[in-house]
Write an enzyme that holds these catalytic residues in place. Structure first.
Site, PDB file in Angstrom:
ATOM      1  N   HIS A  12       0.867  -1.090   0.049  1.00 27.53           N
ATOM      2  CA  HIS A  12      -0.119   0.060  -0.030  1.00 27.53           C
ATOM      3  C   HIS A  12       0.791   1.156  -0.063  1.00 27.53           C
ATOM      4  O   HIS A  12       0.494   2.242   0.490  1.00 27.53           O
ATOM      5  CB  HIS A  12      -0.970  -0.158   1.123  1.00 27.53           C
ATOM      6  CG  HIS A  12      -0.140  -0.128   2.419  1.00 27.53           C
ATOM      7  ND1 HIS A  12      -0.632  -0.700   3.530  1.00 27.53           N
ATOM      8  CD2 HIS A  12       0.941   0.404   3.104  1.00 27.53           C
ATOM      9  CE1 HIS A  12       0.054  -0.757   4.606  1.00 27.53           C
ATOM     10  NE2 HIS A  12       0.990   0.151   4.309  1.00 27.53           N
ATOM     11  N   HIS A  59      -1.264   4.862   9.466  1.00 25.49           N
ATOM     12  CA  HIS A  59       0.166   5.320   9.800  1.00 25.49           C
ATOM     13  C   HIS A  59       0.228   6.693  10.569  1.00 25.49           C
ATOM     14  O   HIS A  59       0.835   7.681   9.932  1.00 25.49           O
ATOM     15  CB  HIS A  59       0.776   5.465   8.452  1.00 25.49           C
ATOM     16  CG  HIS A  59       0.902   4.314   7.522  1.00 25.49           C
ATOM     17  ND1 HIS A  59      -0.006   3.647   6.875  1.00 25.49           N
ATOM     18  CD2 HIS A  59       1.834   3.337   7.285  1.00 25.49           C
ATOM     19  CE1 HIS A  59       0.129   2.572   6.279  1.00 25.49           C
ATOM     20  NE2 HIS A  59       1.372   2.334   6.595  1.00 25.49           N
ATOM     21  N   HIS A 193      10.549  -4.043   3.242  1.00 30.80           N
ATOM     22  CA  HIS A 193      10.944  -2.536   3.200  1.00 30.80           C
ATOM     23  C   HIS A 193      11.338  -2.166   4.782  1.00 30.80           C
ATOM     24  O   HIS A 193      11.006  -2.870   5.726  1.00 30.80           O
ATOM     25  CB  HIS A 193       9.875  -1.831   2.715  1.00 30.80           C
ATOM     26  CG  HIS A 193       8.704  -1.720   3.278  1.00 30.80           C
ATOM     27  ND1 HIS A 193       7.788  -2.594   3.685  1.00 30.80           N
ATOM     28  CD2 HIS A 193       7.954  -0.596   3.796  1.00 30.80           C
ATOM     29  CE1 HIS A 193       6.696  -2.220   4.314  1.00 30.80           C
ATOM     30  NE2 HIS A 193       6.626  -0.892   4.445  1.00 30.80           N
ATOM     31  N   GLU A 240       4.436  -5.284   8.568  1.00 29.91           N
ATOM     32  CA  GLU A 240       3.167  -5.015   8.023  1.00 29.91           C
ATOM     33  C   GLU A 240       2.328  -6.306   7.544  1.00 29.91           C
ATOM     34  O   GLU A 240       1.248  -6.729   7.418  1.00 29.91           O
ATOM     35  CB  GLU A 240       3.256  -4.063   6.921  1.00 29.91           C
ATOM     36  CG  GLU A 240       3.264  -2.705   7.556  1.00 29.91           C
ATOM     37  CD  GLU A 240       3.228  -1.683   6.353  1.00 29.91           C
ATOM     38  OE1 GLU A 240       2.786  -0.247   6.610  1.00 29.91           O
ATOM     39  OE2 GLU A 240       3.501  -1.974   5.003  1.00 29.91           O
TER      40      GLU A 240
HETATM   41  C1  DHB Z   1       5.904   3.820   2.554  1.00 26.35           C
HETATM   42  C2  DHB Z   1       5.030   3.955   3.643  1.00 26.35           C
HETATM   43  C3  DHB Z   1       4.273   2.779   3.954  1.00 26.35           C
HETATM   44  O1  DHB Z   1       3.489   2.972   4.952  1.00 26.35           O
HETATM   45  C4  DHB Z   1       4.585   1.509   3.310  1.00 26.35           C
HETATM   46  O2  DHB Z   1       3.822   0.601   3.729  1.00 26.35           O
HETATM   47  C5  DHB Z   1       5.478   1.408   2.429  1.00 26.35           C
HETATM   48  C6  DHB Z   1       6.336   2.565   1.985  1.00 26.35           C
HETATM   49  C7  DHB Z   1       6.970   5.048   2.434  1.00 26.35           C
HETATM   50  O3  DHB Z   1       6.913   6.006   2.994  1.00 26.35           O
HETATM   51  O4  DHB Z   1       7.638   4.888   1.483  1.00 26.35           O
HETATM   52 FE    FE Z   2       2.498   0.930   5.242  1.00 24.97          FE
END
Ligand code: DHB
Ligand code: FE
Length: 280
Positions: A12, A59, A193, A240
């Site tokens: 997302h 978030h 990530h 996540e």
């Molecule tokens: C980013 C933020 C998110 O919530 C995520 O799931 C993936 C990437 C970001 O800020 O790049």
């Molecule tokens: Fe996220």
């Protein structure tokens, strides 16, 4: 009777929403990302779900560190796109399904899940970006949405096993609702990530592909995977992925994977997307 007819997972990433909103979805960088959802767009136009139970994390947009809810359910009539710092995304207001949402709240709480009931909430990229990826840019979202925010922002998040069990409970809840509704459940977030610290930018394709495989081939292993393994292998924000297990728990035994897409990079993440049909 209402039925859970499919499960869907997707990353997302907020930059995906910005790319679409700013008209960049056909650019060299973004076209391969958006084309990974062409299959889902065709599929969902046929499936026409009435309601999507959309599992995501807020978030720090609607909630903050003042109140951290582990599992919540949005029971409102509608949910406006949140202002995440650049104004709300120019996407339709999300229409809820209060009656089914209250039924799921009652059923899961009496099933011993301590859900937080939310009657007013804006929804951030965690919820709107998956809708954009799958539905594109319609005037109105073609399905009603029941938001299920999960805390994966502040330690401790719920375990994968508990997420799985909540998915099972949501399926029981949906299947005990009398109206004949086509209901999908979506799990969002991930894949590998890490957004901060010395390991920012970390991607682990091997972990991601194995996670995608194990959703159908060895879900028990995922159910038992401790938080530290997500973080160590795939980065701090890969936690996540526990939310995908809520979707998976609702699929029962031997679901069928209908479609898969994996792509690196999408902003600073690995993007994963799966569509599955529940086992019976
Ligand atoms: C980013 C933020 C998110 O919530 C995520 O799931 C993936 C990437 C970001 O800020 O790049
Ligand atoms: Fe996220």
């Amino acid at each position: 009777m209402a039925r859970i007819t499919a499960g869907l997972t997707t990353s997302h990433v907020p930059a995906i929403g910005a790319a679409l909103d700013l008209g960049k979805s056909t650019s060299e960088y973004w076209q391969p990302v958006f084309s990974g959802y062409d299959w889902a767009k065709r599929w969902i136009a046929e499936e026409k779900p009435d309601v999507i139970v959309l599992v995501y994390n807020d978030h720090a947009s609607a909630f903050s560190l003042e109140i951290i809810t582990t599992f919540a359910i949005g029971c409102a009539e509608s949910f406006a796109p949140a202002d995440e710092g650049f104004g709300p995304r120019p996407v339709p207001v999300v229409q809820g399904h209060p009656d089914l949402a209250w039924h799921i709240a009652q059923s899961t709480i009496l099933d011993e899940f301590d859900m937080t009931i939310v009657n007013k909430m804006d929804v951030d990229h965690g919820l709107t970006v998956p809708l954009s990826l799958v539905f594109g840019q319609p005037e109105a979202w073609p399905a009603r949405v029941i938001p299920v925010p999960v805390n994966v922002v502040q330690y401790p998040p719920p375990t994968g096993n508990r997420c799985w069990e909540l998915g099972e409970a949501i399926r029981r809840a949906v299947e005990s609702y009398e109206e004949d509704l086509n209901v999908q459940i979506w799990g969002t977030g991930g894949m590998s990530h890490q957004l901060q610290g010395p390991r920012a930018g970390l991607i682990n394709r091997e972990f991601d592909i194995s996670f995608l495989d194990r959703l159908t081939s060895d879900p028990e292993a995922l159910r038992r995977m401790p938080h530290i393994e997500y973080v160590r292998e795939a980065g701090s924000e890969a936690i996540e992925l526990v939310m995908w297990l809520i979707m998976r728990g609702a699929m029962g035994d031997n679901p069928k994977e209908l479609h898969r897409f994996y792509h690196v990079p999408a902003s600073n993440t690995a993007l994963g997307h799966i569509v599955m049909e529940p086992g019976r």
